[in-house]
Design a protein around this motif. Structure first.
Motif, PDB file in Angstrom:
ATOM      1  N   ARG A   1      57.690  10.174  24.133  1.00  0.00           N
ATOM      2  CA  ARG A   1      57.691  11.421  23.369  1.00  0.00           C
ATOM      3  C   ARG A   1      56.591  12.348  23.862  1.00  0.00           C
ATOM      4  NH1 ARG A   1      56.179  11.251  18.512  1.00  0.00           N
ATOM      5  NH2 ARG A   1      55.239   9.162  18.438  1.00  0.00           N
ATOM      6  N   LEU A   2      56.853  13.653  23.773  1.00  0.00           N
ATOM      7  CA  LEU A   2      55.871  14.638  24.225  1.00  0.00           C
ATOM      8  C   LEU A   2      54.576  14.539  23.435  1.00  0.00           C
ATOM      9  CD1 LEU A   2      58.166  17.785  24.680  1.00  0.00           C
ATOM     10  CD2 LEU A   2      57.176  16.343  26.482  1.00  0.00           C
ATOM     11  N   GLU A   3      54.677  14.263  22.132  1.00  0.00           N
ATOM     12  CA  GLU A   3      53.485  14.143  21.302  1.00  0.00           C
ATOM     13  C   GLU A   3      52.595  13.004  21.793  1.00  0.00           C
ATOM     14  OE1 GLU A   3      56.684  16.101  18.972  1.00  0.00           O
ATOM     15  OE2 GLU A   3      56.569  14.266  20.165  1.00  0.00           O
ATOM     16  N   GLN A   4      53.208  11.916  22.247  1.00  0.00           N
ATOM     17  CA  GLN A   4      52.429  10.799  22.779  1.00  0.00           C
ATOM     18  C   GLN A   4      51.716  11.189  24.074  1.00  0.00           C
ATOM     19  OE1 GLN A   4      55.785   7.983  22.942  1.00  0.00           O
ATOM     20  NE2 GLN A   4      54.642   6.652  21.570  1.00  0.00           N
ATOM     21  N   VAL A   5      52.423  11.914  24.925  1.00  0.00           N
ATOM     22  CA  VAL A   5      51.812  12.366  26.180  1.00  0.00           C
ATOM     23  C   VAL A   5      50.605  13.251  25.882  1.00  0.00           C
ATOM     24  CG1 VAL A   5      52.169  13.755  28.260  1.00  0.00           C
ATOM     25  CG2 VAL A   5      53.962  12.180  27.478  1.00  0.00           C
ATOM     26  N   HIS A   6      50.786  14.216  24.997  1.00  0.00           N
ATOM     27  CA  HIS A   6      49.701  15.122  24.619  1.00  0.00           C
ATOM     28  C   HIS A   6      48.511  14.346  24.051  1.00  0.00           C
ATOM     29  CE1 HIS A   6      47.555  18.480  22.838  1.00  0.00           C
ATOM     30  NE2 HIS A   6      47.753  17.999  21.625  1.00  0.00           N
ATOM     31  N   ASP A   7      48.781  13.399  23.155  1.00  0.00           N
ATOM     32  CA  ASP A   7      47.708  12.634  22.534  1.00  0.00           C
ATOM     33  C   ASP A   7      46.956  11.787  23.550  1.00  0.00           C
ATOM     34  OD1 ASP A   7      48.045  13.631  19.991  1.00  0.00           O
ATOM     35  OD2 ASP A   7      49.266  11.956  19.272  1.00  0.00           O
ATOM     36  N   HIS A   8      47.678  11.176  24.484  1.00  0.00           N
ATOM     37  CA  HIS A   8      47.002  10.356  25.492  1.00  0.00           C
ATOM     38  C   HIS A   8      46.099  11.200  26.389  1.00  0.00           C
ATOM     39  CE1 HIS A   8      49.299   6.853  24.341  1.00  0.00           C
ATOM     40  NE2 HIS A   8      48.699   6.137  25.287  1.00  0.00           N
ATOM     41  N   ILE A   9      46.543  12.396  26.711  1.00  0.00           N
ATOM     42  CA  ILE A   9      45.716  13.255  27.563  1.00  0.00           C
ATOM     43  C   ILE A   9      44.470  13.708  26.808  1.00  0.00           C
ATOM     44  CG2 ILE A   9      45.611  15.441  28.824  1.00  0.00           C
ATOM     45  CD1 ILE A   9      48.627  15.110  29.367  1.00  0.00           C
ATOM     46  N   ARG A  10      44.652  14.194  25.583  1.00  0.00           N
ATOM     47  CA  ARG A  10      43.508  14.759  24.855  1.00  0.00           C
ATOM     48  C   ARG A  10      42.517  13.693  24.412  1.00  0.00           C
ATOM     49  NH1 ARG A  10      43.488  14.902  19.157  1.00  0.00           N
ATOM     50  NH2 ARG A  10      45.298  13.972  18.157  1.00  0.00           N
ATOM     51  N   MET A  11      42.993  12.497  24.107  1.00  0.00           N
ATOM     52  CA  MET A  11      42.072  11.477  23.599  1.00  0.00           C
ATOM     53  C   MET A  11      41.174  10.924  24.695  1.00  0.00           C
ATOM     54  SD  MET A  11      44.518   8.186  22.945  1.00  0.00           S
ATOM     55  CE  MET A  11      44.892   7.006  24.243  1.00  0.00           C
ATOM     56  N   LEU A  12      41.510  11.189  25.965  1.00  0.00           N
ATOM     57  CA  LEU A  12      40.686  10.759  27.091  1.00  0.00           C
ATOM     58  C   LEU A  12      39.973  11.921  27.769  1.00  0.00           C
ATOM     59  CD1 LEU A  12      43.185   8.165  28.573  1.00  0.00           C
ATOM     60  CD2 LEU A  12      41.045   7.658  27.383  1.00  0.00           C
ATOM     61  N   ASP A  13      40.124  13.112  27.210  1.00  0.00           N
ATOM     62  CA  ASP A  13      39.590  14.325  27.836  1.00  0.00           C
ATOM     63  C   ASP A  13      38.153  14.565  27.379  1.00  0.00           C
ATOM     64  OD1 ASP A  13      39.263  16.654  29.191  1.00  0.00           O
ATOM     65  OD2 ASP A  13      40.886  17.750  28.209  1.00  0.00           O
ATOM     66  N   ALA A  14      37.246  13.771  27.949  1.00  0.00           N
ATOM     67  CA  ALA A  14      35.820  13.881  27.617  1.00  0.00           C
ATOM     68  C   ALA A  14      35.008  13.374  28.794  1.00  0.00           C
ATOM     69  CB  ALA A  14      35.490  13.079  26.358  1.00  0.00           C
ATOM     70  N   ASP A  15      33.815  13.902  28.902  1.00  0.00           N
ATOM     71  CA  ASP A  15      32.920  13.485  29.982  1.00  0.00           C
ATOM     72  C   ASP A  15      32.652  11.982  29.891  1.00  0.00           C
ATOM     73  OD1 ASP A  15      31.083  13.953  32.164  1.00  0.00           O
ATOM     74  OD2 ASP A  15      29.470  13.645  30.719  1.00  0.00           O
ATOM     75  N   GLY A  16      32.827  11.295  31.025  1.00  0.00           N
ATOM     76  CA  GLY A  16      32.555   9.870  31.074  1.00  0.00           C
ATOM     77  C   GLY A  16      33.745   8.984  30.806  1.00  0.00           C
ATOM     78  N   TYR A  17      34.907   9.571  30.519  1.00  0.00           N
ATOM     79  CA  TYR A  17      36.106   8.789  30.244  1.00  0.00           C
ATOM     80  C   TYR A  17      37.111   8.932  31.384  1.00  0.00           C
ATOM     81  CZ  TYR A  17      34.714   7.783  25.460  1.00  0.00           C
ATOM     82  OH  TYR A  17      34.043   7.308  24.356  1.00  0.00           O
ATOM     83  N   PRO A  18      37.759   7.835  31.792  1.00  0.00           N
ATOM     84  CA  PRO A  18      38.803   7.944  32.812  1.00  0.00           C
ATOM     85  C   PRO A  18      40.006   8.682  32.227  1.00  0.00           C
ATOM     86  CG  PRO A  18      38.738   5.719  31.918  1.00  0.00           C
ATOM     87  CD  PRO A  18      37.559   6.450  31.340  1.00  0.00           C
ATOM     88  N   PRO A  19      40.520   9.701  32.911  1.00  0.00           N
ATOM     89  CA  PRO A  19      41.582  10.526  32.319  1.00  0.00           C
ATOM     90  C   PRO A  19      42.937   9.831  32.294  1.00  0.00           C
ATOM     91  CG  PRO A  19      41.136  11.223  34.550  1.00  0.00           C
ATOM     92  CD  PRO A  19      40.100  10.177  34.226  1.00  0.00           C
ATOM     93  N   ALA A  20      43.840  10.377  31.494  1.00  0.00           N
ATOM     94  CA  ALA A  20      45.234   9.939  31.528  1.00  0.00           C
ATOM     95  C   ALA A  20      45.810  10.246  32.906  1.00  0.00           C
ATOM     96  CB  ALA A  20      46.029  10.662  30.449  1.00  0.00           C
ATOM     97  N   PHE A  21      46.746   9.418  33.349  1.00  0.00           N
ATOM     98  CA  PHE A  21      47.201   9.555  34.727  1.00  0.00           C
ATOM     99  C   PHE A  21      48.653   9.113  34.893  1.00  0.00           C
ATOM    100  CE2 PHE A  21      45.977   5.154  34.341  1.00  0.00           C
ATOM    101  CZ  PHE A  21      46.880   4.471  35.134  1.00  0.00           C
ATOM    102  N   LEU A  22      49.223   9.503  36.018  1.00  0.00           N
ATOM    103  CA  LEU A  22      50.496   8.987  36.524  1.00  0.00           C
ATOM    104  C   LEU A  22      50.294   8.576  37.969  1.00  0.00           C
ATOM    105  CD1 LEU A  22      53.119  11.555  35.162  1.00  0.00           C
ATOM    106  CD2 LEU A  22      52.975   9.126  34.542  1.00  0.00           C
ATOM    107  N   GLN A  23      50.864   7.460  38.349  1.00  0.00           N
ATOM    108  CA  GLN A  23      50.836   7.007  39.736  1.00  0.00           C
ATOM    109  C   GLN A  23      52.223   7.230  40.333  1.00  0.00           C
ATOM    110  OE1 GLN A  23      47.850   5.672  40.968  1.00  0.00           O
ATOM    111  NE2 GLN A  23      48.761   5.891  43.009  1.00  0.00           N
ATOM    112  N   VAL A  24      52.301   8.068  41.368  1.00  0.00           N
ATOM    113  CA  VAL A  24      53.561   8.376  42.036  1.00  0.00           C
ATOM    114  C   VAL A  24      53.404   8.002  43.512  1.00  0.00           C
ATOM    115  CG1 VAL A  24      55.297  10.134  42.539  1.00  0.00           C
ATOM    116  CG2 VAL A  24      53.939  10.279  40.424  1.00  0.00           C
ATOM    117  N   GLY A  25      53.859   6.826  43.862  1.00  0.00           N
ATOM    118  CA  GLY A  25      53.639   6.354  45.222  1.00  0.00           C
ATOM    119  C   GLY A  25      52.153   6.243  45.504  1.00  0.00           C
ATOM    120  N   ASP A  26      51.714   6.906  46.573  1.00  0.00           N
ATOM    121  CA  ASP A  26      50.293   6.910  46.928  1.00  0.00           C
ATOM    122  C   ASP A  26      49.520   8.009  46.223  1.00  0.00           C
ATOM    123  OD1 ASP A  26      50.545   4.739  48.611  1.00  0.00           O
ATOM    124  OD2 ASP A  26      50.926   5.971  50.384  1.00  0.00           O
ATOM    125  N   LEU A  27      50.201   8.791  45.405  1.00  0.00           N
ATOM    126  CA  LEU A  27      49.551   9.910  44.730  1.00  0.00           C
ATOM    127  C   LEU A  27      49.149   9.519  43.305  1.00  0.00           C
ATOM    128  CD1 LEU A  27      51.869  12.874  45.763  1.00  0.00           C
ATOM    129  CD2 LEU A  27      49.715  12.153  46.840  1.00  0.00           C
TER     130      LEU A  27
END
Length: 233
Positions: free
Chosen positions: A178-204
């Motif tokens: 769900r889009l709400e879950q995506v938004h929440d995962h991004i914002r809850m990690l959006d702070a100095d010192g925290y590893p951000p939300a991510f997607l792994q696409v092949g080598d990217l």
């Protein structure tokens, strides 16, 4: 306050610099700031002789010789005993909780199990860094209330609910539906010192910050890097 009182603010994080400045402006309150792990020792604190040691966000284990000899007050972003354990902010948001309590408690040997001085309601709207700064503003009032009123903590009541500390790999967005879950995962990690939300696409590797949720999508800033290639044996 009729007498000059000495308190320690122990945290390495710059987001609490404003809290330190505000407390230094309070008459008859002497504030000592500790930033390094080595500075929080029984010997160093004995020389300072603080009435309280406040730890807004300490990144290391507090030695027993410190919390047993000095009144150490930590802050936890849940309505304790609900939410003892790691990553309280992230664990609250993934549960869909929008408002929590910021608990000020005495540090004891058992994690997040000490008696409570007081609690204040805290909104979980916005990015993680915004929430941390909002909590810092609350801490200023809570610290002054504890110091000025000499509040004595009371034991926690109720059955504990334990949170598991979240790992960097838990920021993977690929399993969300769900889009709400995506938004929440991004914002809850959006702070100095925290590893951000991510997607792994092949080598990217795509890392996301500054999420904005609309009715039909999520807009966010993205940083794309190449993942290190694994060596074949």
């Amino acid at each position: 306050m009729t007498d000059r009182r000495v308190i320690v603010i122990a945290t390495p994080h710059a987001r609490y610099d404003g809290l330190e400045r505000q407390l230094r402006a309070v008459p008859r309150l002497e504030v000592v700031r500790l930033r390094q792990k080595s500075e929080l020792s029984a010997q160093a604190l004995s020389a300072i002789a603080p009435q309280y040691v406040f730890l807004p966000h300490w990144s290391w284990i507090i030695p027993a010789e410190v919390h047993e000899r000095f009144e150490c007050v930590v802050f936890h972003m849940t309505d304790l005993p609900f939410g003892r354990g790691g990553s309280p902010l992230q664990n609250l948001i993934v549960r869909g909780i929008e408002t929590t309590q910021l608990s000020a408690l005495r540090c004891t040997r058992e994690l997040d199990a000490g008696p409570i001085y007081l609690k204040k309601p805290l909104s979980l709207n916005g990015a993680a860094e915004e929430i941390f700064l909002r909590a810092a503003r609350l801490m200023k009032d809570m610290i002054l209330e504890i110091v000025e009123q000499s509040i004595r903590p009371v034991d926690q009541q109720g059955e504990p609910v334990i949170f598991r500390r979240r790992r960097p790999e838990d920021g993977d967005l690929s399993g969300l539906a769900r889009l709400e879950q995506v938004h929440d995962h991004i914002r809850m990690l959006d702070a100095d010192g925290y590893p951000p939300a991510f997607l792994q696409v092949g080598d990217l590797r795509l890392e996301f910050r500054r999420s904005r949720l609309s009715h039909d999508g999520v807009d966010a800033d993205v940083r794309i890097t190449l993942s290190p290639r694994k060596e074949t044996p």
